[in-house]
Design a protein around this motif. Structure first.
Motif, PDB file in Angstrom:
ATOM      1  N   GLN A   1       0.846  -1.183   0.000  1.00 32.77           N
ATOM      2  CA  GLN A   1       0.000   0.000   0.000  1.00 32.77           C
ATOM      3  C   GLN A   1       0.884   1.237   0.000  1.00 32.77           C
ATOM      4  OE1 GLN A   1      -3.435  -0.225   0.254  1.00 32.77           O
ATOM      5  NE2 GLN A   1      -3.882   1.968   0.289  1.00 32.77           N
ATOM      6  N   VAL A   2       0.626   2.136  -0.936  1.00 33.01           N
ATOM      7  CA  VAL A   2       1.370   3.386  -1.030  1.00 33.01           C
ATOM      8  C   VAL A   2       0.617   4.462  -0.266  1.00 33.01           C
ATOM      9  CG1 VAL A   2       2.200   5.173  -2.596  1.00 33.01           C
ATOM     10  CG2 VAL A   2       2.378   2.756  -3.235  1.00 33.01           C
ATOM     11  N   GLN A   3       1.346   5.239   0.489  1.00 30.02           N
ATOM     12  CA  GLN A   3       0.733   6.367   1.201  1.00 30.02           C
ATOM     13  C   GLN A   3       1.316   7.664   0.691  1.00 30.02           C
ATOM     14  OE1 GLN A   3       1.392   5.372   5.394  1.00 30.02           O
ATOM     15  NE2 GLN A   3      -0.776   4.864   5.553  1.00 30.02           N
ATOM     16  N   LEU A   4       0.463   8.658   0.521  1.00 27.95           N
ATOM     17  CA  LEU A   4       0.879   9.976   0.090  1.00 27.95           C
ATOM     18  C   LEU A   4       0.442  10.978   1.166  1.00 27.95           C
ATOM     19  CD1 LEU A   4       0.155   8.253  -2.586  1.00 27.95           C
ATOM     20  CD2 LEU A   4       0.364  10.437  -3.727  1.00 27.95           C
ATOM     21  N   VAL A   5       1.388  11.784   1.607  1.00 27.93           N
ATOM     22  CA  VAL A   5       1.088  12.772   2.651  1.00 27.93           C
ATOM     23  C   VAL A   5       1.427  14.151   2.114  1.00 27.93           C
ATOM     24  CG1 VAL A   5       1.564  13.532   4.988  1.00 27.93           C
ATOM     25  CG2 VAL A   5       1.567  11.080   4.452  1.00 27.93           C
ATOM     26  N   GLU A   6       0.398  14.976   1.953  1.00 34.77           N
ATOM     27  CA  GLU A   6       0.568  16.321   1.414  1.00 34.77           C
ATOM     28  C   GLU A   6       0.676  17.355   2.525  1.00 34.77           C
ATOM     29  OE1 GLU A   6      -2.555  15.202  -2.098  1.00 34.77           O
ATOM     30  OE2 GLU A   6      -2.934  15.275   0.047  1.00 34.77           O
ATOM     31  N   SER A   7       1.346  18.448   2.193  1.00 36.72           N
ATOM     32  CA  SER A   7       1.437  19.572   3.112  1.00 36.72           C
ATOM     33  C   SER A   7       1.747  20.829   2.324  1.00 36.72           C
ATOM     34  CB  SER A   7       2.506  19.325   4.178  1.00 36.72           C
ATOM     35  OG  SER A   7       3.773  19.175   3.575  1.00 36.72           O
ATOM     36  N   ARG A  31      11.869   5.446  -9.746  1.00 33.27           N
ATOM     37  CA  ARG A  31      11.548   6.796 -10.228  1.00 33.27           C
ATOM     38  C   ARG A  31      10.025   6.903 -10.360  1.00 33.27           C
ATOM     39  NH1 ARG A  31      15.366   4.957 -13.625  1.00 33.27           N
ATOM     40  NH2 ARG A  31      13.924   4.929 -15.396  1.00 33.27           N
ATOM     41  N   TYR A  32       9.463   7.820  -9.629  1.00 38.57           N
ATOM     42  CA  TYR A  32       8.014   7.934  -9.550  1.00 38.57           C
ATOM     43  C   TYR A  32       7.460   8.896 -10.592  1.00 38.57           C
ATOM     44  CZ  TYR A  32       8.150   5.248  -5.277  1.00 38.57           C
ATOM     45  OH  TYR A  32       8.330   4.238  -4.374  1.00 38.57           O
ATOM     46  N   ASP A  33       6.333   8.534 -11.107  1.00 37.34           N
ATOM     47  CA  ASP A  33       5.563   9.360 -12.045  1.00 37.34           C
ATOM     48  C   ASP A  33       4.397   9.917 -11.246  1.00 37.34           C
ATOM     49  OD1 ASP A  33       4.687   9.014 -15.477  1.00 37.34           O
ATOM     50  OD2 ASP A  33       3.534  10.123 -13.980  1.00 37.34           O
ATOM     51  N   MET A  34       4.372  11.247 -11.064  1.00 41.77           N
ATOM     52  CA  MET A  34       3.437  11.862 -10.123  1.00 41.77           C
ATOM     53  C   MET A  34       2.669  12.994 -10.797  1.00 41.77           C
ATOM     54  SD  MET A  34       4.130  10.301  -7.239  1.00 41.77           S
ATOM     55  CE  MET A  34       3.239  11.375  -6.115  1.00 41.77           C
ATOM     56  N   SER A  35       1.484  13.257 -10.287  1.00 44.67           N
ATOM     57  CA  SER A  35       0.671  14.363 -10.775  1.00 44.67           C
ATOM     58  C   SER A  35       0.092  15.154  -9.609  1.00 44.67           C
ATOM     59  CB  SER A  35      -0.491  13.853 -11.633  1.00 44.67           C
ATOM     60  OG  SER A  35      -0.045  13.224 -12.802  1.00 44.67           O
ATOM     61  N   TRP A  36      -0.250  16.397  -9.908  1.00 41.13           N
ATOM     62  CA  TRP A  36      -1.054  17.225  -9.012  1.00 41.13           C
ATOM     63  C   TRP A  36      -2.379  17.532  -9.706  1.00 41.13           C
ATOM     64  CZ3 TRP A  36      -0.078  18.381  -4.025  1.00 41.13           C
ATOM     65  CH2 TRP A  36       1.236  18.267  -3.555  1.00 41.13           C
ATOM     66  N   TYR A  37      -3.448  17.433  -8.937  1.00 35.48           N
ATOM     67  CA  TYR A  37      -4.775  17.811  -9.393  1.00 35.48           C
ATOM     68  C   TYR A  37      -5.350  18.797  -8.388  1.00 35.48           C
ATOM     69  CZ  TYR A  37      -5.058  14.063 -12.879  1.00 35.48           C
ATOM     70  OH  TYR A  37      -4.860  13.264 -13.980  1.00 35.48           O
ATOM     71  N   THR A  97      -0.152   9.299  -7.487  1.00 40.12           N
ATOM     72  CA  THR A  97       0.855   8.478  -8.152  1.00 40.12           C
ATOM     73  C   THR A  97       0.240   7.899  -9.414  1.00 40.12           C
ATOM     74  OG1 THR A  97       0.198   6.496  -6.937  1.00 40.12           O
ATOM     75  CG2 THR A  97       1.969   7.814  -6.004  1.00 40.12           C
ATOM     76  N   ASN A  98       1.021   7.897 -10.491  1.00 36.80           N
ATOM     77  CA  ASN A  98       0.599   7.243 -11.720  1.00 36.80           C
ATOM     78  C   ASN A  98       1.292   5.893 -11.867  1.00 36.80           C
ATOM     79  OD1 ASN A  98      -0.890   9.638 -12.663  1.00 36.80           O
ATOM     80  ND2 ASN A  98       1.157  10.521 -12.842  1.00 36.80           N
ATOM     81  N   GLY A  99       2.450   5.775 -11.234  1.00 38.97           N
ATOM     82  CA  GLY A  99       3.232   4.557 -11.301  1.00 38.97           C
ATOM     83  C   GLY A  99       4.690   4.874 -11.007  1.00 38.97           C
ATOM     84  N   ARG A 100       5.541   3.910 -11.249  1.00 39.68           N
ATOM     85  CA  ARG A 100       6.959   4.120 -11.011  1.00 39.68           C
ATOM     86  C   ARG A 100       7.787   3.203 -11.892  1.00 39.68           C
ATOM     87  NH1 ARG A 100       7.768   1.408  -4.945  1.00 39.68           N
ATOM     88  NH2 ARG A 100       7.353  -0.756  -5.582  1.00 39.68           N
ATOM     89  N   TRP A 101       8.994   3.686 -12.199  1.00 35.10           N
ATOM     90  CA  TRP A 101       9.986   2.886 -12.905  1.00 35.10           C
ATOM     91  C   TRP A 101      10.962   2.358 -11.859  1.00 35.10           C
ATOM     92  CZ3 TRP A 101       9.918   1.552 -17.926  1.00 35.10           C
ATOM     93  CH2 TRP A 101       9.119   2.310 -18.801  1.00 35.10           C
ATOM     94  N   CYS A 102      11.086   1.037 -11.799  1.00 36.28           N
ATOM     95  CA  CYS A 102      12.090   0.414 -10.957  1.00 36.28           C
ATOM     96  C   CYS A 102      13.019  -0.323 -11.904  1.00 36.28           C
ATOM     97  CB  CYS A 102      11.459  -0.543  -9.947  1.00 36.28           C
ATOM     98  SG  CYS A 102      10.320   0.283  -8.815  1.00 36.28           S
ATOM     99  N   GLY A 103      14.211   0.212 -12.085  1.00 32.69           N
ATOM    100  CA  GLY A 103      15.057  -0.270 -13.169  1.00 32.69           C
ATOM    101  C   GLY A 103      14.381   0.065 -14.490  1.00 32.69           C
ATOM    102  N   LEU A 104      14.197  -0.942 -15.329  1.00 33.82           N
ATOM    103  CA  LEU A 104      13.544  -0.731 -16.623  1.00 33.82           C
ATOM    104  C   LEU A 104      12.102  -1.223 -16.616  1.00 33.82           C
ATOM    105  CD1 LEU A 104      16.467  -1.754 -19.009  1.00 33.82           C
ATOM    106  CD2 LEU A 104      15.770   0.551 -18.294  1.00 33.82           C
ATOM    107  N   THR A 105      11.591  -1.520 -15.449  1.00 30.95           N
ATOM    108  CA  THR A 105      10.243  -2.063 -15.341  1.00 30.95           C
ATOM    109  C   THR A 105       9.283  -0.991 -14.845  1.00 30.95           C
ATOM    110  OG1 THR A 105      11.127  -4.256 -14.824  1.00 30.95           O
ATOM    111  CG2 THR A 105       8.803  -3.867 -14.315  1.00 30.95           C
ATOM    112  N   TRP A 106       8.161  -0.858 -15.552  1.00 29.81           N
ATOM    113  CA  TRP A 106       7.124   0.103 -15.182  1.00 29.81           C
ATOM    114  C   TRP A 106       6.068  -0.612 -14.365  1.00 29.81           C
ATOM    115  CZ3 TRP A 106       5.597   4.882 -14.608  1.00 29.81           C
ATOM    116  CH2 TRP A 106       4.245   5.206 -14.615  1.00 29.81           C
ATOM    117  N   TYR A 107       5.722  -0.024 -13.228  1.00 30.45           N
ATOM    118  CA  TYR A 107       4.654  -0.531 -12.373  1.00 30.45           C
ATOM    119  C   TYR A 107       3.596   0.559 -12.301  1.00 30.45           C
ATOM    120  CZ  TYR A 107       8.167  -3.899 -10.884  1.00 30.45           C
ATOM    121  OH  TYR A 107       9.121  -4.873 -10.862  1.00 30.45           O
TER     122      TYR A 107
END
Length: 122
Positions: A1-7, A31-37, A97-107
């Motif tokens: 489970q991923v948690q995101l904490v904004e401030s 490497r995380y792929d992130m967005s703001w809405y 979060t949209n996903g992340r690159w771990c090495g060459l693998t996209w999750y």
């Protein structure tokens, strides 16, 4: 489970600046792929900005030139620097979060933060 904490939200006068932060729990070697809405009262949630795993960035036209998104890998934190704020920027801001690159693998996985309120008075 991923948690995101904004401030970083708050109240500011028009023309002022704020910097939002969002800490992502998880592997700091990826490497995380992130967005703001954002979502204003009575409105749909709308896209603000995105930073991909290779630090490419995109912005909504309404914030281009005023907002800057960045990611600090060692801290697993995405930032949204907001300058020249306008009353129409007033909204609840959410990181995602949209996903992340771990090495060459996209999750791909989608998680949302709880939101941080930004209020701009004119």
């Amino acid at each position: 489970q991923v948690q995101l904490v904004e401030s970083g939200g708050g109240s500011v006068q028009a023309g002022g600046s704020l910097r939002l932060s969002c800490i992502v729990s998880g592997d700091t070697s990826c490497r995380y792929d992130m967005s703001w809405y954002r979502q204003a009262p009575g409105s749909e949630r709308e896209f603000v900005s995105r930073i991909d795993g290779f630090r490419g960035t995109t912005y909504a036209d309404s914030v281009k030139g005023r907002f800057t998104i960045s990611f600090d890998n060692p801290k697993n934190t995405v930032y949204l620097q907001m300058n020249s704020l306008k009353s129409e920027d007033t909204a609840m801001y959410y990181c995602k979060t949209n996903g992340r690159w771990c090495g060459l693998t996209w999750y791909e996985y989608i998680y949302w933060g709880q939101g941080t309120q930004v209020t701009v008075s004119s």
